[in-house]
Structure formats: C-alpha cells, structure tokens
Design an enzyme around this catalytic site. Structure first.
Site, PDB file in Angstrom:
ATOM      1  N   HIS A 130       0.875  -1.179   0.000  1.00 27.99           N
ATOM      2  CA  HIS A 130       0.000   0.000   0.000  1.00 27.99           C
ATOM      3  C   HIS A 130       0.910   1.226   0.000  1.00 27.99           C
ATOM      4  O   HIS A 130       2.144   1.095  -0.041  1.00 27.99           O
ATOM      5  CB  HIS A 130      -0.931  -0.036   1.208  1.00 27.99           C
ATOM      6  CG  HIS A 130      -0.215  -0.318   2.499  1.00 27.99           C
ATOM      7  ND1 HIS A 130       0.699   0.555   3.046  1.00 27.99           N
ATOM      8  CD2 HIS A 130      -0.239  -1.402   3.325  1.00 27.99           C
ATOM      9  CE1 HIS A 130       1.176   0.055   4.167  1.00 27.99           C
ATOM     10  NE2 HIS A 130       0.637  -1.142   4.362  1.00 27.99           N
TER      11      HIS A 130
ATOM     12  N   GLN B 265       9.411  -2.557  16.366  1.00 28.78           N
ATOM     13  CA  GLN B 265      10.237  -3.287  15.395  1.00 28.78           C
ATOM     14  C   GLN B 265      11.453  -2.443  14.998  1.00 28.78           C
ATOM     15  O   GLN B 265      12.567  -2.965  14.860  1.00 28.78           O
ATOM     16  CB  GLN B 265       9.396  -3.622  14.169  1.00 28.78           C
ATOM     17  CG  GLN B 265      10.174  -4.233  13.018  1.00 28.78           C
ATOM     18  CD  GLN B 265       9.268  -4.743  11.923  1.00 28.78           C
ATOM     19  OE1 GLN B 265       8.792  -5.869  12.002  1.00 28.78           O
ATOM     20  NE2 GLN B 265       9.022  -3.947  10.911  1.00 28.78           N
TER      21      GLN B 265
ATOM     22  N   GLY C 145       9.311   1.553   8.526  1.00 31.60           N
ATOM     23  CA  GLY C 145       8.220   2.459   8.873  1.00 31.60           C
ATOM     24  C   GLY C 145       8.055   2.645  10.379  1.00 31.60           C
ATOM     25  O   GLY C 145       8.115   1.671  11.138  1.00 31.60           O
TER      26      GLY C 145
ATOM     27  N   GLY D 190       1.890   3.118   2.276  1.00 30.14           N
ATOM     28  CA  GLY D 190       2.898   3.147   3.352  1.00 30.14           C
ATOM     29  C   GLY D 190       4.198   2.539   2.849  1.00 30.14           C
ATOM     30  O   GLY D 190       5.280   3.130   2.949  1.00 30.14           O
ATOM     31  N   HIS D 191       4.097   1.339   2.282  1.00 35.08           N
ATOM     32  CA  HIS D 191       5.290   0.677   1.715  1.00 35.08           C
ATOM     33  C   HIS D 191       5.910   1.544   0.612  1.00 35.08           C
ATOM     34  O   HIS D 191       7.118   1.710   0.531  1.00 35.08           O
ATOM     35  CB  HIS D 191       4.914  -0.673   1.089  1.00 35.08           C
ATOM     36  CG  HIS D 191       4.352  -1.677   2.037  1.00 35.08           C
ATOM     37  ND1 HIS D 191       3.036  -2.087   1.984  1.00 35.08           N
ATOM     38  CD2 HIS D 191       4.917  -2.368   3.050  1.00 35.08           C
ATOM     39  CE1 HIS D 191       2.825  -2.997   2.922  1.00 35.08           C
ATOM     40  NE2 HIS D 191       3.943  -3.189   3.586  1.00 35.08           N
TER      41      HIS D 191
HETATM   42  P1  AMP Z   1       5.229  -5.185   6.318  1.00 35.76           P
HETATM   43  O1  AMP Z   1       4.999  -5.532   4.888  1.00 35.76           O
HETATM   44  O2  AMP Z   1       3.982  -5.003   7.102  1.00 35.76           O
HETATM   45  O3  AMP Z   1       6.231  -6.101   6.971  1.00 35.76           O
HETATM   46  O4  AMP Z   1       5.906  -3.739   6.316  1.00 35.76           O
HETATM   47  C1  AMP Z   1       7.077  -3.496   5.607  1.00 35.76           C
HETATM   48  C2  AMP Z   1       7.601  -2.140   5.982  1.00 35.76           C
HETATM   49  O5  AMP Z   1       6.634  -1.134   5.660  1.00 35.76           O
HETATM   50  C3  AMP Z   1       7.905  -1.995   7.483  1.00 35.76           C
HETATM   51  O6  AMP Z   1       9.088  -1.247   7.661  1.00 35.76           O
HETATM   52  C4  AMP Z   1       6.694  -1.247   7.978  1.00 35.76           C
HETATM   53  O7  AMP Z   1       6.925  -0.498   9.156  1.00 35.76           O
HETATM   54  C5  AMP Z   1       6.407  -0.336   6.799  1.00 35.76           C
HETATM   55  N1  AMP Z   1       5.023   0.136   6.855  1.00 35.76           N
HETATM   56  C6  AMP Z   1       3.900  -0.610   7.012  1.00 35.76           C
HETATM   57  N2  AMP Z   1       2.801   0.172   7.073  1.00 35.76           N
HETATM   58  C7  AMP Z   1       3.246   1.455   6.960  1.00 35.76           C
HETATM   59  C8  AMP Z   1       2.608   2.729   6.964  1.00 35.76           C
HETATM   60  N3  AMP Z   1       1.296   2.863   7.107  1.00 35.76           N
HETATM   61  N4  AMP Z   1       3.378   3.841   6.813  1.00 35.76           N
HETATM   62  C9  AMP Z   1       4.726   3.728   6.683  1.00 35.76           C
HETATM   63  N5  AMP Z   1       5.389   2.551   6.670  1.00 35.76           N
HETATM   64  C10 AMP Z   1       4.669   1.431   6.813  1.00 35.76           C
END
Ligand code: AMP
Length: 282
Positions: free
Chosen positions: A34, A155, A149, A36-37
């Site tokens: 999304h 984490q 993030g 965020g990523h």
């Molecule tokens: P994940 O796929 O959930 O393991 O997340 C991968 C990376 O994206 C991690 O560093 C998360 O902290 C970051 N991340 C997930 N959601 C968000 C968000 N809403 N805003 C910024 N970074 C994010």
C-alpha cells in the site's frame, strides 16, 4: 524493474553494483503493498543509487498460524506499484531459498527488555522471527541504508539494536506512518476488516490523539485506563494502550514532563489485530 527469486542471481547484480560504488537502499516487506510501503520505496529512491525491495511472508515471525495463513497476497498489484514507484530490484524468494535445511537457525538474538514488553509480550517469539529474517535478508542484500516504517515502532527499535551489533555501518532510516484520510494507519491487514469494522478502526487513531491532547506530567495511569476503556467500549479486544519513553521504550506510569513520549496501541477488531503509535512532538 528486475525480479530475482534466487540469492545466487541477486548476488551477481549486487556485487556488480558494489564494485561500481552504487549506494544500495533496501526496503523489506511482506507484500500486499500500500502507500505506506511505497513511501519507503520513494524515500529509498531519493537516497540511494539502487533500490532493492523484498517481498517475503516470513513464517517464523507469526506466533499465530491462522494469521500467517490469512496474510493477504497480491503479487501482481505489488509488482505494478513497485515499478511505478521506481523500484530497481524486487527480491521474491521462496521459503526454501530463505531457510534451506543446512542453514543454522537456532541462535537467539539478544533483545533484552525490548522483547519483554508490548508486542514482545503479546506475540511471543515474534521479534526473534523478525530478527532471523532480517539477519538473513541483510546478509544477502548488504545494503548501505535500510528503510523501515515508524508504524512498527517497536520493530524499528529492535532492528536498531540488532543491526548495531550485527551490521555496523548500516544506516537505519525510519519513515513516517502513512495514514488513510480518516487517520487509520495503512496496513496490509486492513483489507481483512469488514466495512463496519473499517469504520470502527479509526477509533485507534482517535485514541492516540486523545493521549496526545490529554497527557500531563505526573500520574498517567488514569489516562491509560480511559484509553483502554474507550477502545473496549468501541468493541475492541485490547492488547495494550501504553505510554513509553520514545528513546528507550521504557513503559511509564509517571511522566516527568520532559521525557520524549510515544503512545502505542495494539487491539483486535474480531480476528484482525491492528497496531499504531504516535510521538508527542513538543
Ligand atoms: P510489512 O509488509 O507489514 O512487513 O511492512 C514493511 C515495511 O513497511 C515496514 O518497515 C513497515 O513499518 C512499513 N510500513 C507498514 N505500514 C506502513 C505505513 N502505514 N506507513 C509507513 N510505513 C509502513
């Protein structure tokens, strides 16, 4: 964008880049991408010569097998979004590639206090799994910069501790949480919310704002209790609503008015566990 499924092929490209002094930025993810990523990928693009993103749903960090089984997979959309964001390399390994039988995986990462609180307490083994996969990914990619993030605040702290020991010289860049218009933190798990749950989910952001507006020096236990109760009233099963020192993550019942603060929440709406946090900027 180039896509690699094996470490061997990826290593050839990375060695070449290193030999040419190209700065490598790394964005590890579990996919179902999304904005965020994508914000991490764009930041990495601005700050690195080569951006590597990985998509790997790491089985060892799921303390709940049902959560692992239900983790969303949207690989075609992910590839489209990554290409659009200017990602250079996608690493998409299989479980066998990441954890071959010959690999020694039984060592424990020294996380100390960080592993005993919040998600460390409520998701036993989770951060060991996170460190295990990150140790493996970082050993393969050997990036100059790692982009993570703030959404996963604990984490980030765990990785700061782990990389300081095992990957000295690596720069950890923590990027701000991206939110939907109504404040809900973007998360791959949000797609599992029903329409009605999705509406209720904004209560987490509202509760973080409640913390921010109402926290005062002195005893903070009653404000934590109010936050918990308001989430319970809105139908959440609460793991924690906490106030902690934003540098040490030491949980607090009393605030001296000077310590940097972070508010952290983890709560379930039916089967979906949501986490979020907010810093008190002063
Ligand atoms: P994940 O796929 O959930 O393991 O997340 C991968 C990376 O994206 C991690 O560093 C998360 O902290 C970051 N991340 C997930 N959601 C968000 C968000 N809403 N805003 C910024 N970074 C994010």
């Amino acid at each position: 964008m180039r896509l690699y499924k094996t470490i061997k092929d990826l290593t050839v490209l990375l060695k070449n880049s290193k030999a040419n002094n190209i700065n490598i930025g790394f964005v590890p993810t579990m996919g179902a991408l999304h904005n965020g990523h994508i914000s991490l990928v764009k930041k990495a693009k601005n700050e690195s010569g080569l951006v590597v993103c990985s998509i790997f749903i790491n089985p060892t960090q799921f303390n709940d097998p049902k959560d692992f089984a239900k983790y969303p997979v949207t690989i075609n959309d992910d590839i489209y979004l990554l290409e659009k964001a200017g990602c250079d390399v996608l690493f998409l390994p299989s479980v066998e590639e990441m954890y071959p039988e010959r690999l020694k995986t039984d060592f424990k990462f020294e996380l100390g206090y960080l592993e005993t609180i919040l998600d460390g307490k409520f998701r036993p083994g989770h951060f060991q799994g996170v460190c295990q996969v990150m140790d493996r990914l970082l050993s393969i990619v050997l990036p100059d910069k790692l982009f993570m993030g703030q959404k996963d605040f604990q984490q980030c702290m765990v990785l700061k501790k782990m990389t300081a020991v095992n990957f000295a010289g690596l720069q950890l860049i923590i990027c701000p949480t991206q939110r939907e218009i109504d404040g809900l933190a973007m998360s791959s798990r949000n797609v599992r919310l029903s329409k009605e749950e999705r509406q209720r989910a904004i209560k987490i952001f509202a509760t973080l704002q409640f913390f921010k507006t109402n926290v005062k020096p002195g005893d903070v236990t009653s404000i934590k209790l109010s936050a918990t109760n308001s989430l319970i009233k809105a139908g959440f099963k609460v793991d924690y609503t906490e106030i902690a020192n934003a540098e040490s993550l030491q949980l607090m019942d009393n605030w001296d008015g000077n310590e940097p603060l972070v508010f952290l929440i983890a709560a379930f709406l039916n089967k979906v566990r949501l986490i979020d946090n907010m810093l008190l900027d002063r």
